[in-house]
Design an enzyme around this catalytic site. Structure first.
Site, mmCIF file in Angstrom:
data_model
loop_
_atom_site.group_PDB
_atom_site.id
_atom_site.type_symbol
_atom_site.label_atom_id
_atom_site.label_comp_id
_atom_site.label_asym_id
_atom_site.label_seq_id
_atom_site.Cartn_x
_atom_site.Cartn_y
_atom_site.Cartn_z
ATOM 1 C CG HIS A 120 -1.970 1.030 1.222
ATOM 2 N ND1 HIS A 120 -1.836 2.232 1.875
ATOM 3 C CD2 HIS A 120 -3.187 1.054 0.618
ATOM 4 C CE1 HIS A 120 -2.932 2.962 1.695
ATOM 5 N NE2 HIS A 120 -3.767 2.270 0.940
ATOM 6 C CB SER A 323 -7.968 -13.049 -3.155
ATOM 7 O OG SER A 323 -8.135 -11.683 -3.484
#
Length: 404
Positions: A120, A323
């Site tokens: 991130h 996911s």
């Protein structure tokens, strides 16, 4: 509180905007099917959780009792005894990541922070704020950290106290860095367990992996030193928030005494929102383990449905194990804007959070992506001279190639 007619009208317009767009977010990981109406009455109070929820505070309007319950839940979820852990309800994932990196830096002041290029964007800010030496590591095609490059950089740096930032679900591809493999490689390089720090950013997947049958390693039992998860993602919250959990012995290094509230503060932010611990408490108390498993199963099945539909139409879509992030080639700007898709380079994704109770939005998006791709393919078969100006596409707006 009295507002003018114009101001009331502005609020009403924003209310209608929120109602209309409440469930828009197929491109971002925020669950929207929450109901905290039982907590509305507490908004009349200034609830401030300054200090340690496990201590007395001279500021009486706090929600420490509820925060303690929340932290007990996550200590169990992440496989660490409550008395051996400490953490708190944060303002979001960035604060949780900063807390973990801060602990790592305090343990190893001269250590280097290693993180993959799929990490991130906030980590770049964190290393500047904390002034930590850092090294960006290459990623594998699926978004995992490149373990060979990680070790090559640690070896080249002659780093004996690496601080490892592991992703438990990357932002764009939902990839999980294998913390077992990382630890094996460190051990093979002669770096003992007490000589490195391992933080796990589990912003989204921290509320997925505990509820699947075959999770990748993610917990303290698997060797991490700290972990953070977002409260406004899989759990759902009207206010961005998160939870960070770390080993209590490491947190003790950053504790400071605050005399005017008669408490110790171990947090990044000091004064903290006392309403979000109430929300997290209510969410956790109102959903059983079976409820969470059902929500996760539904989301994973929806993600696989999207992959199957894309692939059946010739679009190279895929997802990582466990996911709910479905990766596909970046569509036209029109589609990306209409569906509020997150894009990076030639890649886009959709995320099947629990509030998507049916597949209607997934179907609508895929129908438009496929239609655009078919139109592009048809036009590309025509010679430029045969095309009218109105038929020409401005540039190639859709790339059918996968990122591999």
């Amino acid at each position: 509180m009295t507002l003018s007619t114009a101001d009331q009208s502005k609020l009403e317009s924003f209310w209608q905007h929120c109602v209309t767009n409440q469930y828009f977010n197929i491109g971002y990981p925020e669950s929207a099917d929450f109901d905290y109406s039982q907590l509305h009455r507490f908004l009349q109070f200034s609830i401030n959780n300054c200090g340690d929820w496990n201590e007395y505070s001279n500021y009486l309007l706090n929600s420490f009792d509820f925060e303690k319950d929340v932290m007990s839940y996550f200590a169990e979820l992440f496989s660490i005894a409550l008395e051996e852990s400490w953490g708190y309800v944060t303002n979001g994932g960035t604060e949780g990541n900063m807390f973990g990196c801060y602990l790592g830096r305090e343990l190893f002041p001269d250590g280097t922070l290693y993180y993959s290029k799929d990490t991130h964007y906030s980590v770049a800010k964190i290393v500047k704020l904390l002034r930590i030496k850092c090294r960006a590591v290459e990623s594998l095609p699926n978004g995992e950290i490149d373990y060979d490059d990680l070790m090559a950089k640690i070896t080249a740096d002659q780093e004996r106290h690496p601080i490892i930032f592991a992703n438990i679900g990357t932002t764009m591809r939902g990839a999980v860095d294998n913390i077992t493999t990382i630890q094996q490689r460190l051990r093979q390089a002669g770096i003992a367990r007490h000589d490195y720090y391992l933080h796990a950013d589990a912003a989204l997947s921290g509320m997925i992996l505990p509820f699947v049958d075959h999770p990748q390693p993610f917990s303290f039992a698997d060797g991490i030193d700290s972990i953070c998860v977002s409260g406004h993602k899989m759990i759902g919250s009207p206010i961005p928030c998160g939870i960070v959990v770390a080993k209590r012995k490491n947190v003790a290094r950053i504790s400071v005494e605050v005399d005017y509230i008669r408490a110790h503060d171990k947090t990044i932010s000091g004064s903290r929102n006392g309403h979000t611990p109430l929300m997290m408490w209510a969410a956790l108390r109102s959903h059983s383990w079976a409820d969470w498993r059902h929500r996760i199963k539904h989301s994973l099945e929806a993600a696989q449905y999207a992959v199957d539909r894309f692939q059946a139409s010739g679009i190279a879509a895929w997802r990582n194990e466990n996911s709910i992030t479905v990766v596909f080639p970046c569509p036209s700007e029109r589609i990306a804007t209409k569906y509020c898709l997150a894009t990076s380079g030639n890649t886009a994704h959709l995320i099947t959070t629990p509030h998507h109770h049916d597949n209607s939005m997934i179907d609508a998006l895929i129908d438009e992506v496929v239609a655009d791709a078919q139109l592009e393919a048809w036009r590309s078969t025509r010679a430029p001279a045969q095309q009218t100006a109105g038929e020409r596409l401005p540039t190639a707006s859709f790339n059918l190639r996968t990122h591999y």
